[in-house]
Write an enzyme that holds these catalytic residues in place. Structure first.
Site, PDB file in Angstrom:
ATOM      1  CG  ASP A 102     -24.841 -14.949 -12.666  1.00  0.00           C
ATOM      2  OD1 ASP A 102     -24.719 -16.025 -13.261  1.00  0.00           O
ATOM      3  OD2 ASP A 102     -25.557 -14.020 -13.089  1.00  0.00           O
ATOM      4  CG  HIS A 105     -27.192 -13.747 -16.572  1.00  0.00           C
ATOM      5  ND1 HIS A 105     -26.672 -14.575 -15.603  1.00  0.00           N
ATOM      6  CD2 HIS A 105     -27.824 -14.567 -17.439  1.00  0.00           C
ATOM      7  CE1 HIS A 105     -26.979 -15.831 -15.875  1.00  0.00           C
ATOM      8  NE2 HIS A 105     -27.676 -15.860 -16.989  1.00  0.00           N
TER       9      HIS A 105
END
Ligand code: NAX
Length: 350
Positions: A181, A209
């Site tokens: 990410d 996440h």
């Protein structure tokens, strides 16, 4: 232990003399015959995760299934065929005790993917059971310096389950991967600002996440300047940028027909490297760690924070300023992690 059968290359004397004085470390990788495994193992064996001077022995763990073990055997053959100077042995196995015996790092990648019609609770329950068993086996077998990075989803809560089922292993040895990410967010910002990706620093992913993660652009810098000073298009930052990063996994699946694999393996290597090497002065990186209550987050959650490492130990960076926008985003991702925790309560020993 299976031997890797590489022949002596011409320059192996110099490679051995200058780069291989360190003893090998043992790395367990679950899901080793899967998509991510197929990229990850070769990167680790070539030095991308632990450094170009660190020999490794890879413990490759798969499910006790004929097809999976046959695929794993093929992967081992290919690893042999690379003649990696740093690769000192392979332990392919479906036995958790053997797989985690004496390992210094465990990269828990293997997990069951979410299928059509499956509720999040079902996925958490199925994968949760994998991580109770692996946490136990790690506690029983791993080296005393074991560190565990969970990649298999939902990775924060799987890491929480493993940590809580590994008696005797300090909780701060368990991590969940949010580096993919972070990398995705850095590239989006670099492309928007027309700068090289290396100009983007201090990018923290906060929280889970998942689609609630918060890529904090306020504290991110481009060539040392806060992002909002460089990219004045505030609506793009608050809406498009965050949504693009949050939904990037789904966009990859739509484009490729398969989930991110090479970029996930790259992120796992980045995470290990950053945890095992000093963080450049003034910078930080993202990884899910055991919350100590920093920034008011519930203690014990595996929460992604801005992190610094001295190469051995890590710390949660303190004093990062958070405005109301950031606080609201962080509260949302914390709420999701609390909910996930409550759904797996029966897998967390009291
Ligand atoms: P694959 O389905 O290609 O491979 C998974 C492998 O794990 C299979 O070979 C399977 O046999 C094995 N496996 C399943 N249960 C196991 C167990 N109990 N012990 C050992 N091996 C086991 O999936 P892949 O694309 O490699 O993805 C693996 C995991 O990473 C998934 O949970 C996925 O959602 C997750 N991801 C996490 C990311 C992150 O940033 N944290 C990004 C990429 C990826 O989506």
């Amino acid at each position: 232990m299976r031997n890797t059968c590489f022949k002596t290359p011409i320059n192996s004397y110099w490679v051995t003399k200058y780069f291989m004085s360190k003893p090998p470390i043992r790395i367990a990788i679950t899901g080793a015959a899967g998509q991510i495994g197929y990229s990850l193992l070769f990167r680790i064996a070539s030095g991308a995760a632990f450094g170009p001077d660190q020999p490794v022995i890879l413990h490759l763990i798969e499910i006790p299934d004929e097809k999976a073990m046959a695929a794993l055997n093929g992967v081992c053959m290919e690893l042999d065929d690379c003649a990696f100077p740093l690769l000192k042995g392979l332990v392919p196995t479906s036995n958790l005790d053997e797989g985690f015996k004496g390992v210094n790092w465990a990269l828990l990648v293997g997990a069951v993917p979410r299928k059509a019609g499956m509720e999040r609770k079902d996925l958490l329950g199925i994968n949760g059971k994998i991580f109770t068993g692996q946490g136990n086996a790690i506690a029983k077998n791993a080296a005393s310096d074991i560190r565990v990075l969970v990649v298999g989803n939902p990775c924060n809560t799987n890491s929480l389950i493993a940590a809580n089922n590994a008696p005797g292993v300090p909780k701060n040895r368990f991590f969940a991967m949010t580096a993919l990410d972070e990398n995705r967010a850095k590239t989006q910002l670099a492309q928007k600002a027309s700068v090289d990706v290396t100009a983007v620093t201090n990018l923290a992913i906060w929280g889970n996440h998942s689609a609630t993660m918060y890529p904090d652009f306020f504290n991110t810098k481009i060539n040392g300047r806060p992002v909002p000073e460089v990219i004045s298009h505030r609506e793009w930052l608050e809406k498009d940028f965050i949504a693009t990063v949050q939904q990037r996994g789904a966009a990859i699946i739509k484009a490729r027909g398969l989930s991110s694999a090479a970029s996930a393996a790259n992120a796992a290597c980045n995470t290990v490297y950053k945890l095992t090497h000093p963080t450049p002065a003034g910078d930080w990186f993202s990884v899910g760690v055991h919350s100590d209550g920093s920034y008011g987050i519930e203690k014990g959650l595996i929460f992604s924070y801005p992190i610094r490492s001295n190469g051995k130990d890590f710390e949660i960076v303190q004093g990062v300023p958070l405005n109301d926008f950031s606080k609201a985003k962080i509260a949302a991702t914390e709420a999701e992690l609390k909910e996930e925790k409550s759904l797996v309560g029966d897998l967390l020993p009291k």
